[in-house]
Each structure stands twice: as structure tokens, then as C-alpha cells.
Scaffold this active site. Structure first.
Site, mmCIF file in Angstrom:
data_model
loop_
_atom_site.group_PDB
_atom_site.id
_atom_site.type_symbol
_atom_site.label_atom_id
_atom_site.label_comp_id
_atom_site.label_asym_id
_atom_site.label_seq_id
_atom_site.Cartn_x
_atom_site.Cartn_y
_atom_site.Cartn_z
ATOM 1 N N GLY A 1 59.724 47.277 23.435
ATOM 2 C CA GLY A 1 59.899 48.503 22.652
ATOM 3 C C GLY A 1 60.340 48.150 21.241
ATOM 4 N N LEU B 1 63.431 47.466 19.709
ATOM 5 C CA LEU B 1 64.259 46.275 19.468
ATOM 6 C C LEU B 1 63.598 45.020 20.019
ATOM 7 C CD1 LEU B 1 68.067 47.032 19.890
ATOM 8 C CD2 LEU B 1 66.643 47.112 17.865
ATOM 9 N N GLY B 2 62.898 45.148 21.138
ATOM 10 C CA GLY B 2 62.226 43.973 21.724
ATOM 11 C C GLY B 2 61.208 43.382 20.756
ATOM 12 N N ASN C 1 72.749 50.080 24.469
ATOM 13 C CA ASN C 1 73.774 50.954 23.929
ATOM 14 C C ASN C 1 74.622 51.499 25.065
ATOM 15 O OD1 ASN C 1 74.819 52.114 21.640
ATOM 16 N ND2 ASN C 1 72.859 53.023 21.037
ATOM 17 N N LYS D 1 82.536 51.916 20.165
ATOM 18 C CA LYS D 1 81.200 52.472 19.923
ATOM 19 C C LYS D 1 80.914 53.601 20.920
ATOM 20 C CE LYS D 1 76.543 51.277 18.686
ATOM 21 N NZ LYS D 1 75.395 50.442 18.882
ATOM 22 N N ASN E 1 73.639 63.954 11.646
ATOM 23 C CA ASN E 1 75.040 63.527 11.811
ATOM 24 C C ASN E 1 75.952 64.217 10.801
ATOM 25 O OD1 ASN E 1 73.852 61.877 13.654
ATOM 26 N ND2 ASN E 1 74.433 59.940 12.687
ATOM 27 N N ASN F 1 79.729 57.243 19.937
ATOM 28 C CA ASN F 1 78.478 57.766 20.504
ATOM 29 C C ASN F 1 78.702 59.031 21.323
ATOM 30 O OD1 ASN F 1 76.620 55.942 19.540
ATOM 31 N ND2 ASN F 1 76.876 54.512 21.228
ATOM 32 N N ALA G 1 65.407 50.092 14.453
ATOM 33 C CA ALA G 1 63.957 49.842 14.477
ATOM 34 C C ALA G 1 63.263 50.944 15.263
ATOM 35 C CB ALA G 1 63.680 48.493 15.115
HETATM 36 P P1 NAP Z 1 62.511 51.364 23.629
HETATM 37 O O1 NAP Z 1 61.787 51.407 22.332
HETATM 38 O O2 NAP Z 1 62.373 52.513 24.583
HETATM 39 O O3 NAP Z 1 62.114 50.005 24.361
HETATM 40 C C1 NAP Z 1 62.448 49.696 25.670
HETATM 41 C C2 NAP Z 1 61.281 48.940 26.245
HETATM 42 O O4 NAP Z 1 61.635 48.339 27.479
HETATM 43 C C3 NAP Z 1 60.069 49.857 26.540
HETATM 44 O O5 NAP Z 1 58.937 49.256 25.987
HETATM 45 C C4 NAP Z 1 60.017 49.860 28.054
HETATM 46 O O6 NAP Z 1 58.742 50.049 28.580
HETATM 47 C C5 NAP Z 1 60.508 48.452 28.335
HETATM 48 N N1 NAP Z 1 60.906 48.255 29.729
HETATM 49 C C6 NAP Z 1 61.747 48.987 30.497
HETATM 50 N N2 NAP Z 1 61.857 48.454 31.727
HETATM 51 C C7 NAP Z 1 61.063 47.354 31.738
HETATM 52 C C8 NAP Z 1 60.742 46.383 32.724
HETATM 53 N N3 NAP Z 1 61.264 46.441 33.958
HETATM 54 N N4 NAP Z 1 59.883 45.393 32.409
HETATM 55 C C9 NAP Z 1 59.335 45.321 31.167
HETATM 56 N N5 NAP Z 1 59.595 46.213 30.193
HETATM 57 C C10 NAP Z 1 60.456 47.211 30.477
HETATM 58 O O7 NAP Z 1 64.072 51.193 23.375
HETATM 59 P P2 NAP Z 1 64.795 50.559 22.092
HETATM 60 O O8 NAP Z 1 64.859 51.587 21.012
HETATM 61 O O9 NAP Z 1 64.215 49.231 21.778
HETATM 62 O O10 NAP Z 1 66.279 50.416 22.646
HETATM 63 C C11 NAP Z 1 66.680 49.397 23.556
HETATM 64 C C12 NAP Z 1 68.197 49.479 23.685
HETATM 65 O O11 NAP Z 1 68.768 49.151 22.410
HETATM 66 C C13 NAP Z 1 68.706 50.881 24.014
HETATM 67 O O12 NAP Z 1 69.831 50.815 24.846
HETATM 68 C C14 NAP Z 1 69.080 51.456 22.658
HETATM 69 O O13 NAP Z 1 70.068 52.469 22.737
HETATM 70 C C15 NAP Z 1 69.611 50.211 21.967
HETATM 71 N N6 NAP Z 1 69.521 50.280 20.505
HETATM 72 C C16 NAP Z 1 68.347 50.589 19.891
HETATM 73 C C17 NAP Z 1 68.292 50.628 18.505
HETATM 74 C C18 NAP Z 1 67.025 50.951 17.765
HETATM 75 O O14 NAP Z 1 67.064 51.075 16.543
HETATM 76 N N7 NAP Z 1 65.877 51.089 18.415
HETATM 77 C C19 NAP Z 1 69.453 50.360 17.753
HETATM 78 C C20 NAP Z 1 70.638 50.041 18.418
HETATM 79 C C21 NAP Z 1 70.669 49.993 19.802
HETATM 80 P P3 NAP Z 1 58.221 51.551 28.906
HETATM 81 O O15 NAP Z 1 58.012 52.193 27.569
HETATM 82 O O16 NAP Z 1 56.987 51.284 29.674
HETATM 83 O O17 NAP Z 1 59.305 52.216 29.694
#
Ligand code: NAP
Length: 308
Positions: free
Chosen positions: A11, A13-14, A107, A187, A205, A191, A133
Site C-alpha cells: 500500500g 507506506l509499503g 498506527n 500518539k 484538524n 489520535n 504517503a
Molecule cells: P494501505 O495503503 O491500506 O496499505 C496496506 C497494504 O497492506 C494494502 O496494500 C493491503 O492489501 C496490504 N495487505 C494487508 N494484508 C496483507 C497480507 N496478508 N499480505 C499482503 N499484503 C497485505 O495502508 P498504509 O496507508 O500504507 O498504512 C499502513 C499503516 O501505516 C497503517 O497502520 C497506517 O495507519 C500507518 N501509517 C500510514 C501513513 C500514511 O501516510 N499512509 C502514515 C503514518 C502511519 P489490500 O489492499 O489488498 O488489503
């Protein structure tokens, strides 16, 4: 040779972590299923826009695989949402060795403990990141905010991991701490208040100056909880911290509000839901948290989204 980095979850962050690590280190993306792997292999790369205003992305060739692959995993960055975290770790557990370490980017609070209970012998490093991101399209990520990742051992503090040098060479802005728990609780407090109220009132916010009284009441409740949970450092000046974050991020939309607007499951049970359950366990009265938690559950349910 250094062991490769595995990134689980492609996703926002990944993709950001994979694209950045890959520029310096052997990096593998672990994808959800064969369909996602096939889609990825069309270009076998991640596009990274350095900011929302960037015109051209940089392109990063990354190796990808499924959880079912056989080679061992030494350094894993878990990039799923909190509610998917434990199942995702279980899906690759057959590849762990006694050297495996997992960096948890989730988070909120709760997913880290669940993984710790299931894998007590694995070194877990929890994070609180201000990196931001979002995905423009699959495997195409916008680096919306360049931030800092605070990280530390979840559980007994140990010496800093040697791989921090690799993060340094990859240009990561990080801050190692021996007390990540205080950071996670602080945090969590922020949150619980900002995510819950902005999701409830569908506001930015900065607009939380209107339900100002509720911001303060929630902060008092959460301070009581932190004291009862033996987290006095997290409780100190919580009001001031929350108001500072509201001011600094006044134009932002919280992640919970964004999830609700996109019809996506929220991480509420790892934020205000965690505080609500913990208060019940510790027998702490939290009238404001209880009220907002119940209103949020009702709202999310009425939108047809899962409350768990
Ligand atoms: P995201 O965009 O929803 O990405 C999560 C990814 O993980 C999705 O692609 C999901 O696939 C995949 N996934 C879930 N289970 C899986 C599995 N068993 N095998 C393989 N892939 C799997 O989330 P994100 O925004 O990156 O956030 C990730 C974490 O970081 C969260 O806890 C978020 O609160 C935290 N965070 C994010 C940000 C940010 O800016 N994005 C900032 C700070 C903290 P599917 O779509 O198929 O479910």
C-alpha cells in the site's frame, strides 16, 4: 552480504519504504496474491513522486514475491493496516529464523501486543512515523509529507539494531528510542482525540477549535487512563501536545476521516477502541471517551463500514 529487506503490504507506506530502500539495498516486496503479483510484474517497478507537486516520478525496479515463497526472512517491514497485521505476519512465519526482526509501522496500539503474544521470540521494533504517503494508483506512490520515524524495541530495550546504518545510508530520517511505549501512548492520545472528532464531525484538524470543550474533556479522560496504565510520561502535558498538533496540522484531514470518506475500514479499534477497552479493564471512568466511542461506532455502522 547483507540479508535482503522484505516489505509486507504494497500500500502507501509499503511502496514508499520499498522504493526508498531499493535504491541502496536488496529489497523484496511481498504481495497479497497471484493476481497482484501478475499485475506488478507488468512493470516490476514502483513509481515514486517525491511530493504532491512533483511532475515526474522516479522509477524503482523491485523484486516481488508471495508470502508462500521459501527463502528466509531476516528483516521484515510490516506495512499493513493494524487490523491486518497479525494475519500478515502469520502468513510468512514459516520463513522466520532465530535472527528475524520485524519493524512494525502500524498506527495505534494493540496490533503490536497481538504479534508479540503470537511470536514471543521475535525481536519487534515498533514505530511512530510522521512520513505521509498515498497511492495515486497501484504501485505508484506520492510522498505527501517527508517526516521522521521514531522507533524502538517493543518490549525489553536492546542495543540499536545494526541495520539502522542501512536506513541511514538510504536517507531515512529516524530517531531511535529506548522507550517507544511512551511515544506510542502519546500518539494514541493524540489520535484518539483528533481522528475520532474529525471523523465524527467530518472536519479538518484545524476545525477542532469548535468542539474545543470536547477536545479538552477527552484529554482529561485519556490522562486518567495513562496514569492508571502506568504511563505517566505519556500523560504529561497531553492537552498542550494535542493543541499543538491541531495547530501544526490544521489543514490536514485525519486518516480516519479519509478512510470514512473513501468507504474504507478504519483503524478505530486500535485508537479510541483500544482506550475504551483498556479503561474497562483498569476500571477507569472515562465519560467523554465512552460518549465519543459510542457515537463513532454508530456513525461508522450507519455508513455500512465495519466497526471492528
Ligand atoms: P494501505 O495503503 O491500506 O496499505 C496496506 C497494504 O497492506 C494494502 O496494500 C493491503 O492489501 C496490504 N495487505 C494487508 N494484508 C496483507 C497480507 N496478508 N499480505 C499482503 N499484503 C497485505 O495502508 P498504509 O496507508 O500504507 O498504512 C499502513 C499503516 O501505516 C497503517 O497502520 C497506517 O495507519 C500507518 N501509517 C500510514 C501513513 C500514511 O501516510 N499512509 C502514515 C503514518 C502511519 P489490500 O489492499 O489488498 O488489503
Amino acid at each position: 552480504m547483507n540479508a535482503p529487506w522484505h516489505i509486507l503490504g504494497a500500500g502507501s507506506l509499503g511502496c514508499l519504504w520499498a522504493a526508498r530502500l531499493q535504491q541502496h539495498l536488496d529489497t523484496r516486496l511481498i504481495l497479497r496474491n497471484k493476481a497482484q503479483l501478475k499485475a506488478f510484474q507488468k512493470h516490476a517497478s514502483i513509481q515514486l513522486f517525491d511530493s504532491p507537486l512533483a511532475v515526474e516520478p522516479s522509477v524503482h525496479q523491485v523484486k516481488a514475491e508471495l508470502a508462500s515463497a521459501k527463502d528466509t526472512i531476516t528483516k521484515l517491514v510490516l506495512c499493513t493496516k493494524a487490523y491486518d497485521a497479525l494475519d500478515a505476519v502469520k502468513s510468512v512465519a514459516h520463513r522466520f529464523t532465530d535472527k528475524t526482526q520485524i519493524v512494525l509501522l502500524q498506527n495505534g496500539v494493540g496490533s503490536q501486543q497481538a504479534i508479540q503474544q503470537a511470536f514471543p521470540h521475535i525481536r519487534l521494533i515498533a514505530c511512530a512515523t510522521t512520513e505521509g504517503a498515498y497511492l495515486k494508483e497501484p504501485f505508484c506512490v506520492i510522498w505527501a509529507g517527508h517526516g521522521v520515524t521514531r522507533l524502538g524495541d517493543f518490549g525489553e530495550p536492546k542495543a540499536q539494531p545494526q541495520w539502522l546504518d542501512e536506513w541511514k545510508s538510504a536517507g531515512f530520517n529516524y530517531d531511535w528510542t529506548d522507550d517507544i511505549e511512551t511515544t506510542l501512548w502519546r500518539k494514541l492520545g493524540v489520535n484518539c482525540i483528533i481522528n475520532s472528532l474529525t471523523a465524527l464531525h467530518e472536519c479538518s484538524n484545524g476545525e477542532l477549535t469548535r468542539p474545543q470543550n470536547m477536545v479538552n474533556l477527552l484529554a482529561y479522560d485519556l490522562q486518567d487512563l495513562m496514569i492508571a496504565a502506568k504511563q505517566p510520561k505519556a500523560a504529561a502535558d497531553l492537552h498542550a501536545l494535542v493543541w499543538q498538533v491541531i495547530e501544526d496540522t490544521s489543514r490536514n484531514q485525519s486518516s480516519m476521516l479519509q478512510d470514512i470518506k473513501r468507504g474504507r475500514r478504519t483503524e478505530m479499534q486500535y485508537m479510541i477502541g483500544y482506550a475504551y477497552e483498556k479503561a474497562k479493564q483498569l476500571d477507569v471512568e472515562m465519560p467523554a471517551v465512552r460518549k465519543i466511542y459510542q457515537q463513532l461506532c454508530e456513525k461508522i455502522d450507519s455508513l455500512g463500514l465495519p466497526v471492528n
